[in-house]
Design a protein around this motif. Structure first.
Motif, PDB file in Angstrom:
ATOM      1  N   THR A 217       0.764  -0.968  -0.051  1.00  0.00           N
ATOM      2  CA  THR A 217      -0.209  -0.067  -0.047  1.00  0.00           C
ATOM      3  C   THR A 217       0.807   1.304   0.023  1.00  0.00           C
ATOM      4  O   THR A 217       0.135   2.343  -0.429  1.00  0.00           O
ATOM      5  CB  THR A 217      -0.828  -0.147   1.186  1.00  0.00           C
ATOM      6  N   LEU A 218       2.007   1.127   0.405  1.00  0.00           N
ATOM      7  CA  LEU A 218       3.006   2.394   0.635  1.00  0.00           C
ATOM      8  C   LEU A 218       3.273   2.772  -1.059  1.00  0.00           C
ATOM      9  O   LEU A 218       3.529   3.842  -1.415  1.00  0.00           O
ATOM     10  CB  LEU A 218       4.105   2.214   1.433  1.00  0.00           C
ATOM     11  N   GLY A 219       3.618   1.681  -1.715  1.00  0.00           N
ATOM     12  CA  GLY A 219       4.262   1.894  -3.101  1.00  0.00           C
ATOM     13  C   GLY A 219       2.715   2.484  -3.918  1.00  0.00           C
ATOM     14  O   GLY A 219       3.006   3.420  -4.649  1.00  0.00           O
ATOM     15  N   LEU A 220       1.709   1.749  -3.521  1.00  0.00           N
ATOM     16  CA  LEU A 220       0.446   2.510  -4.201  1.00  0.00           C
ATOM     17  C   LEU A 220       0.111   3.800  -3.643  1.00  0.00           C
ATOM     18  O   LEU A 220      -0.153   4.737  -4.684  1.00  0.00           O
ATOM     19  CB  LEU A 220      -0.939   1.342  -3.878  1.00  0.00           C
ATOM     20  N   LYS A 221       0.523   4.178  -2.472  1.00  0.00           N
ATOM     21  CA  LYS A 221       0.372   5.723  -2.029  1.00  0.00           C
ATOM     22  C   LYS A 221       1.087   6.592  -2.753  1.00  0.00           C
ATOM     23  O   LYS A 221       0.671   7.674  -3.130  1.00  0.00           O
ATOM     24  CB  LYS A 221       0.354   5.687  -0.742  1.00  0.00           C
ATOM     25  N   ASP A 222       2.535   6.157  -2.862  1.00  0.00           N
ATOM     26  CA  ASP A 222       3.326   6.961  -3.706  1.00  0.00           C
ATOM     27  C   ASP A 222       2.885   7.190  -5.025  1.00  0.00           C
ATOM     28  O   ASP A 222       3.029   8.411  -5.499  1.00  0.00           O
ATOM     29  CB  ASP A 222       4.716   6.349  -3.582  1.00  0.00           C
ATOM     30  N   PHE A 223       2.464   6.145  -5.653  1.00  0.00           N
ATOM     31  CA  PHE A 223       1.896   6.319  -7.028  1.00  0.00           C
ATOM     32  C   PHE A 223       0.708   7.091  -7.180  1.00  0.00           C
ATOM     33  O   PHE A 223       0.465   8.367  -8.149  1.00  0.00           O
ATOM     34  CB  PHE A 223       1.585   5.096  -7.739  1.00  0.00           C
ATOM     35  N   VAL A 224      -0.169   7.024  -6.060  1.00  0.00           N
ATOM     36  CA  VAL A 224      -1.346   7.922  -6.133  1.00  0.00           C
ATOM     37  C   VAL A 224      -0.971   9.227  -6.244  1.00  0.00           C
ATOM     38  O   VAL A 224      -1.470  10.382  -6.733  1.00  0.00           O
ATOM     39  CB  VAL A 224      -2.357   7.452  -5.225  1.00  0.00           C
ATOM     40  N   ASP A 225       0.041   9.881  -5.187  1.00  0.00           N
ATOM     41  CA  ASP A 225       0.168  11.019  -4.775  1.00  0.00           C
ATOM     42  C   ASP A 225       0.913  11.897  -6.127  1.00  0.00           C
ATOM     43  O   ASP A 225       0.807  12.709  -6.366  1.00  0.00           O
ATOM     44  CB  ASP A 225       1.315  11.032  -3.529  1.00  0.00           C
ATOM     45  N   VAL A 226       1.799  10.751  -6.967  1.00  0.00           N
ATOM     46  CA  VAL A 226       2.497  11.415  -8.018  1.00  0.00           C
ATOM     47  C   VAL A 226       1.677  11.562  -8.990  1.00  0.00           C
ATOM     48  O   VAL A 226       1.553  12.741  -9.897  1.00  0.00           O
ATOM     49  CB  VAL A 226       3.516  10.584  -8.304  1.00  0.00           C
ATOM     50  N   CYS A 227       0.461  11.015  -9.211  1.00  0.00           N
ATOM     51  CA  CYS A 227      -0.598  10.948 -10.204  1.00  0.00           C
ATOM     52  C   CYS A 227      -1.397  12.433  -9.851  1.00  0.00           C
ATOM     53  O   CYS A 227      -1.714  13.046 -10.697  1.00  0.00           O
ATOM     54  CB  CYS A 227      -1.445   9.880 -10.450  1.00  0.00           C
TER      55      CYS A 227
ATOM     56  N   LEU B 280      -9.316   6.742 -10.116  1.00  0.00           N
ATOM     57  CA  LEU B 280      -9.330   5.700 -10.080  1.00  0.00           C
ATOM     58  C   LEU B 280      -8.332   5.166  -9.198  1.00  0.00           C
ATOM     59  O   LEU B 280      -8.586   4.245  -8.138  1.00  0.00           O
ATOM     60  CB  LEU B 280      -9.262   4.952 -11.323  1.00  0.00           C
ATOM     61  N   ALA B 281      -7.143   5.396  -9.394  1.00  0.00           N
ATOM     62  CA  ALA B 281      -6.110   4.813  -8.364  1.00  0.00           C
ATOM     63  C   ALA B 281      -6.143   5.509  -7.141  1.00  0.00           C
ATOM     64  O   ALA B 281      -6.001   4.649  -6.148  1.00  0.00           O
ATOM     65  CB  ALA B 281      -4.646   5.333  -8.992  1.00  0.00           C
ATOM     66  N   ASN B 282      -6.599   6.678  -6.997  1.00  0.00           N
ATOM     67  CA  ASN B 282      -7.086   7.155  -5.571  1.00  0.00           C
ATOM     68  C   ASN B 282      -8.343   6.364  -4.970  1.00  0.00           C
ATOM     69  O   ASN B 282      -7.894   5.947  -3.587  1.00  0.00           O
ATOM     70  CB  ASN B 282      -7.447   8.500  -5.774  1.00  0.00           C
ATOM     71  N   SER B 283      -9.260   5.955  -5.403  1.00  0.00           N
ATOM     72  CA  SER B 283     -10.383   5.283  -4.946  1.00  0.00           C
ATOM     73  C   SER B 283      -9.676   3.814  -4.629  1.00  0.00           C
ATOM     74  O   SER B 283     -10.075   3.201  -3.517  1.00  0.00           O
ATOM     75  CB  SER B 283     -11.430   5.179  -5.886  1.00  0.00           C
ATOM     76  N   ILE B 284      -8.917   3.116  -5.461  1.00  0.00           N
ATOM     77  CA  ILE B 284      -8.386   1.834  -5.157  1.00  0.00           C
ATOM     78  C   ILE B 284      -7.522   1.975  -3.885  1.00  0.00           C
ATOM     79  O   ILE B 284      -7.557   1.042  -2.998  1.00  0.00           O
ATOM     80  CB  ILE B 284      -7.875   1.447  -6.245  1.00  0.00           C
ATOM     81  N   PHE B 285      -6.687   3.054  -3.919  1.00  0.00           N
ATOM     82  CA  PHE B 285      -5.920   2.953  -2.563  1.00  0.00           C
ATOM     83  C   PHE B 285      -6.744   3.156  -1.476  1.00  0.00           C
ATOM     84  O   PHE B 285      -6.281   2.667  -0.263  1.00  0.00           O
ATOM     85  CB  PHE B 285      -4.833   4.161  -3.034  1.00  0.00           C
ATOM     86  N   CYS B 286      -7.442   4.206  -1.471  1.00  0.00           N
ATOM     87  CA  CYS B 286      -8.101   4.436  -0.069  1.00  0.00           C
ATOM     88  C   CYS B 286      -9.081   3.123   0.256  1.00  0.00           C
ATOM     89  O   CYS B 286      -9.153   2.889   1.373  1.00  0.00           O
ATOM     90  CB  CYS B 286      -9.263   5.740  -0.535  1.00  0.00           C
TER      91      CYS B 286
END
Length: 357
Positions: A28-38, A231-237
């Motif tokens: 989830t940390l990697g997913l969070k970094d990806f979402v923040d960059v997006c 979409l990435a933000n919703s998946i991460f949350c």
């Protein structure tokens, strides 16, 4: 509907990951970094997009409408100064300039609203122009002359140009030209035709903006990136909320309540606000890209036309009621004025005498 979709997706993932046993949630940390960059990148792109649209909006207001308004008002003021009396000839000449000025302004808004789709009940531009005949801004012969021609607002500027040319002709048969032709000179000719060409240039610039849209590839790229980021933000949350909820449930009910309540509020706000922010910026940009339409946030055409009409008519009405040369200045033959500056000059002369005494 878009927000409901993202809330539903995030909630479904949260419920699913609440029941899925996971030994570690470091992914989830990697997913969070990806979402923040997006989100950071898309906001950067959207800020440039909105800035470009705001530039178009400002150009429509300042370079197009403001210049056109100024040119038409100045012509009406000049006409009022040439024909200031209450005689039928003077009023007729002033009325023609004012009517053509209002007609040009109305036609420009109609052209903008009929660019991409029929406006209201009107099927085409000729049908929309027919309303101006009922408003007494356009005569029936003028309507027939405009039928089928492009950019009718510019054509009316040509009619106004022809009127001034005829007025300033010393051999003109027009009755209203007698008060002008005696004093016509190149300087006055330049003054009035500079305003005529300013109005024509403003109309040309406005049509240039109306016919030049932002490249579709750029818009589509931004829209795709916005939807991907949301979409990435919703998946991460959803995934993070389900994992944290699972961990909190193993530590007792007290910790579950203390963790779940604020976490639900924070995650739901993020799921709802990110789509609203990103899609809202796109909507704002598309609305202000063409501010001469019929949307709520577009320019108030009716208020603009009323303001133009008031400014055009007020000078003529004021000059009919009060002319400084008739009341404040000494007449030929030594007839002094009976009010105004003469009284003020006497007061100014008496003050130094009283001070010296």
């Amino acid at each position: 509907m878009l927000v409901l979709f993202h809330v539903s997706l995030s909630s479904s993932l949260a419920v699913g990951y609440f029941f899925i046993p996971l030994g570690s949630a470091e992914f989830t940390l990697g997913l969070k970094d990806f979402v923040d960059v997006c989100i950071t990148g898309i906001i950067f792109l959207l800020s440039g997009f909105v800035s470009v649209m705001m530039g178009r909006w400002t150009a429509f207001r300042r370079d197009c409408l403001c210049n056109l308004h100024s040119a038409l008002v100045n012509q009406s003021m000049y006409a009022a100064s040439i024909w200031p009396k209450r005689t039928p000839v003077h009023r007729e000449a002033r009325a023609l300039v004012v009517r053509y000025s209002l007609l040009i302004y109305n036609l420009l808004f109609l052209e903008a609203r009929m660019t991409d789709f029929p406006f209201g009940r009107h099927r085409n531009m000729d049908d929309a122009v027919a309303d101006l005949v009922r408003m007494k801004l356009l005569l029936e012969p003028e309507h027939r002359a405009l039928a089928g021609l492009p950019v009718p607002s510019a054509i009316v500027v040509g009619w106004l140009c022809r009127f001034w040319e005829e007025v300033m002709n010393k051999e003109s048969p027009l009755e209203c030209s007698t008060s002008f032709a005696r004093n016509a000179d190149p300087g006055r000719y330049t003054v009035i035709f500079t305003r005529v060409f300013q109005a024509r240039d403003a109309i040309t610039l406005c049509h240039t903006y109306m016919q030049t849209q932002i490249p579709y590839g750029y818009i589509h790229l931004i829209i795709c990136l916005v939807h991907a980021s949301c979409l990435a933000n919703s998946i991460f949350c959803g995934i993070q909320f389900g994992i944290l909820l699972q961990n909190a449930s193993t530590r007792g009910s007290d910790e579950l309540i203390s963790v779940v309540v604020p976490l639900v509020i924070v995650r739901m706000l993020r799921v709802m606000l990110v789509p609203l922010l990103l899609d809202g910026l796109i909507c704002v940009g598309t609305v202000i890209a063409m501010p001469m339409g019929t949307d709520t946030d577009d320019f108030p055409a009716g208020a603009f036309v009323e303001c133009l009409e008031d400014e055009c008519l007020s000078v003529g009405a004021a000059l009919e009621a009060w002319q400084p040369d008739a009341h404040l200045l000494t007449k030929k033959g030594g007839v002094a004025p009976d009010m105004g500056l003469a009284v003020a000059n006497e007061a100014d002369v008496s003050k130094p005498a009283q001070a010296s005494g």
